[in-house]
Design an enzyme around this catalytic site. Structure first.
Site, PDB file in Angstrom:
ATOM      1  N   PRO A   1       0.851  -1.194   0.000  1.00 16.25           N
ATOM      2  CA  PRO A   1       0.000   0.000   0.000  1.00 16.25           C
ATOM      3  C   PRO A   1       0.879   1.234   0.000  1.00 16.25           C
ATOM      4  CG  PRO A   1       0.123  -0.937   2.208  1.00 16.25           C
ATOM      5  CD  PRO A   1       0.868  -1.873   1.305  1.00 16.25           C
TER       6      PRO A   1
ATOM      7  N   CYS B   1       2.632   4.085   9.065  1.00 17.65           N
ATOM      8  CA  CYS B   1       2.945   5.385   8.450  1.00 17.65           C
ATOM      9  C   CYS B   1       3.765   6.231   9.422  1.00 17.65           C
ATOM     10  CB  CYS B   1       1.668   6.123   8.066  1.00 17.65           C
ATOM     11  SG  CYS B   1       1.995   7.724   7.278  1.00 17.65           S
TER      12      CYS B   1
ATOM     13  N   LYS C   1      -0.467  -3.934   9.208  1.00 17.75           N
ATOM     14  CA  LYS C   1       0.920  -3.696   8.793  1.00 17.75           C
ATOM     15  C   LYS C   1       1.583  -2.832   9.850  1.00 17.75           C
ATOM     16  CE  LYS C   1       3.595  -2.326   4.707  1.00 17.75           C
ATOM     17  NZ  LYS C   1       4.367  -1.154   5.112  1.00 17.75           N
TER      18      LYS C   1
END
Length: 625
Positions: A56, A169, A208
């Protein structure tokens, strides 16, 4: 599954056949039966036990790019490549229809809670999650509120195979918004987010993460995620502070530690350090993971997951050096594939009929034709009475078969059944908005040699002006042909000697330094007409170049370590030991200081939601969390 490494990527012609094998047709699309919710390894096996995964990536793993990556695999292997969507913001996805429809387009109309599902006779598929050609697909969200996450997940659940939670992130906007890797201190909330989807969603949830300071802490983190109900755990082998010039190398040993200490049935994907095809199997062997995920490697070379053609079977798309030691997909071939996918699927137009890609020995008369590097030639300077097709040829050289009906994507789109093809909608299409950054990434090495193409690309922006990208392709094809002819004329020395031997001499003293990127540069260097990875300088190199500066705190730590060494302590002062394993205050150069909005394609709502970049090429180094 049969590994893509055991097969040869299809040629451009066969790829076109593969792309044309399945049309978007509501009357022929198979209706999906209601799925039984599986979990963990049973779910993983149900989607073909994929070994290779497209990561992603913010605004970069959209439908067209996923299709381009799949196109290099044989037709019967394409559905076994697992792909993730870009990261979506759960709250915005739930509350803002404009944001939702400009990011995820599974049907020919607005996506709402009442949109037709796959088993409905009213279901008319479009792009994202289309069961004909965009599966397996995981949709990723960032979130810090279980209710918003569940609402967003329910909207996409009918059109994907799983929903993934982004916990990796590392960007500043994620810190301000408290999502991604900045949730890792709140393990209770992480558990609640995942567990809510596990209990309430009719498809699996995955997650993730990034590694923590120690292997033991990372293991506890992973156990919490799995206990909450995650079916698959993806581990990015970098810590939260490893971004930009501090990115450094991912630590595969952490992933191996998780593999050895989590239950054997746990499905683990490894992420980090994938630059070329051979790195895929190296990663799997080193980590013991079930699958390996690539982000930036795939952006630089979408043919990454396909085994290179055998010697003598390169065709026109693949270049190999005269000694056979180096090879790669030609930039003009990859760009052609990409544009053809945009035409066929996004714009629903037939791609232009193109001449075969040039190879030395072909006729070179077309290289002598007049060409222009200006987009405005036909609009401003051309006052002749020639037919429109000839005017376009005059302006764009080798794109001689391109009709002016393709100059602007909106000129032939009058499909009232698909609002995504409206002129205004095309301006915010995720597939068209992403074209410029994708091309900058693909052509990163090319444009350092051909700044005129860089200037054209800087002005192209939105892909709805498809004629501009045809003009860029024309210039790329012309310059690649000239590069290939020069390589043949010099017997290969234009690259093998002038470039490669020079690089070897420059990096000889650093090739064995673990804090240098010299060895990676030596292994991955290709001619500018071949797609190839972007090698980030490691932190020590970034410091030496002035791209990265130590904060006062770090300078004090460095001085203390040197003092300790002078007193007989450890004399080894490395960049890693100065930065430490905690988040640090690192001064950035002026080129890195500001966040970059996503071209305003989603209105004012999402300008502040975009992520920071650290590159002079627009959005070309955005990575997954």
């Amino acid at each position: 599954m049969a590994s893509p490494s055991a097969t040869t990527a299809p040629s451009l012609a066969s790829a076109a056949v593969n792309l044309g094998a399945t049309e978007v047709n509501a009357t022929t699309t198979p209706r999906a039966t209601k799925r039984t919710k599986l979990h963990g390894r049973a779910f993983y096996e149900s989607i073909g036990s994929p070994k290779y995964i497209v990561a992603p990536m913010v605004d970069q793993s959209e439908f067209a790019w996923r299709m381009l990556t799949r196109s290099f695999l044989p037709a019967d292997e394409q559905h076994k490549l697992l792909c993730y969507t870009p990261m979506f913001h759960a709250r915005l996805f739930t509350e803002a229809p404009k944001y939702r429809d400009s990011h995820f387009q599974p049907i020919r109309g607005p996506l709402t809670a009442d949109s037709p599902r796959l088993d409905s006779p009213d279901y008319v598929p479009f792009l994202d999650g289309n069961p004909e050609f965009d599966r397996s697909l995981f949709v990723q969200f960032c979130a810090n509120d279980p209710a918003y996450l569940l609402s967003a997940a329910k909207l996409v659940a009918p059109y994907c195979d799983a929903v993934d939670l982004n916990l990796g992130c590392p960007q500043g906007i994620a810190k301000r918004g408290q999502y991604g890797s900045f949730l890792q201190e709140n393990q209770e909330l992480i558990f609640e987010l995942i567990n809510t989807l596990h209990k309430e969603l009719d498809i699996p949830v995955t997650a993730k993460i990034r590694i923590l300071d120690t292997k033991e802490a990372t293991l506890k983190y992973a156990q919490n995620v799995l206990r909450a109900g995650a079916s698959i755990l993806t581990v990015h082998g970098r810590r939260r502070e490893q971004k930009g010039h501090q990115t450094g190398l991912a630590d595969w040993e952490y992933i191996r530690y998780l593999r050895e200490n989590l239950p054997k049935e746990t499905v683990i994907f490894a992420n980090g350090n994938i630059l070329q095809h051979t790195d895929l199997e190296k990663c799997l062997a080193a980590t013991g993971a079930d699958g390996v995920m690539s982000a930036e490697g795939d952006l630089s070379d979408p043919g990454l997951f396909a085994r290179p053609p055998a010697v003598g079977e390169e065709g026109r798309e693949y270049w190999r050096s005269k000694d056979g030691s180096r090879g790669g997909w030609r930039v003009d071939a990859v760009l052609r594939r990409y544009l053809d996918i945009i035409y066929k699927y996004v714009l629903e137009q037939k791609p232009p009929v193109r001449r075969p890609l040039f190879m030395p020995g072909d006729d070179v008369a077309w290289l002598e034709e007049a060409t222009s590097t200006s987009f405005e030639t036909t609009q401003v300077n051309d006052t002749s009475e020639e037919p429109a097709r000839k005017k376009h040829k005059s302006a764009n050289g080798s794109a001689s078969t391109l009709s002016t009906t393709h100059t602007t994507a909106t000129t032939t789109n009058n499909n009232s059944n698909n609002p995504h093809l409206d002129k205004k909608a095309l301006q915010t299409s995720p597939n068209l908005v992403s074209m410029q950054p994708h091309c900058f990434h693909l052509l990163r090495h090319f444009v350092t040699h051909h700044t005129d193409v860089r200037d054209l690309l800087a002005r192209a922006r939105n892909g709805s002006e498809i004629g501009k990208y045809e003009a860029i392709l024309s210039q790329v094809e012309r310059k690649v042909a000239q590069g290939l002819l020069e390589y043949e004329r010099t017997g290969g020395s234009s690259f093998d000697v002038d470039v490669l031997e020079t690089l070897y001499q420059e990096t000889e003293d650093f090739k064995d330094d673990p804090e240098s990127s010299a060895q990676a540069r030596r292994e991955n260097k290709r001619p500018w007409w071949v797609v190839q990875p972007i090698i980030r300088p490691l932190p020590k190199e970034a410091l030496a170049k002035g791209a990265l500066q130590l904060s006062k705190k770090e300078l004090k730590a460095q001085a203390a370590k040197k003092a300790a060494a002078a007193d007989g302590g450890d004399a080894g002062v490395t960049v890693a030991s100065v930065f430490g394993s905690k988040d640090q205050e690192v001064k950035k150069t002026a080129s890195e200081e500001a966040p970059v909005p996503v071209q305003g394609q989603n209105g004012g709502e999402t300008t502040v939601e975009s992520l920071e970049t650290t590159t002079s090429f627009p959005k070309s180094e955005l990575v997954s969390g």
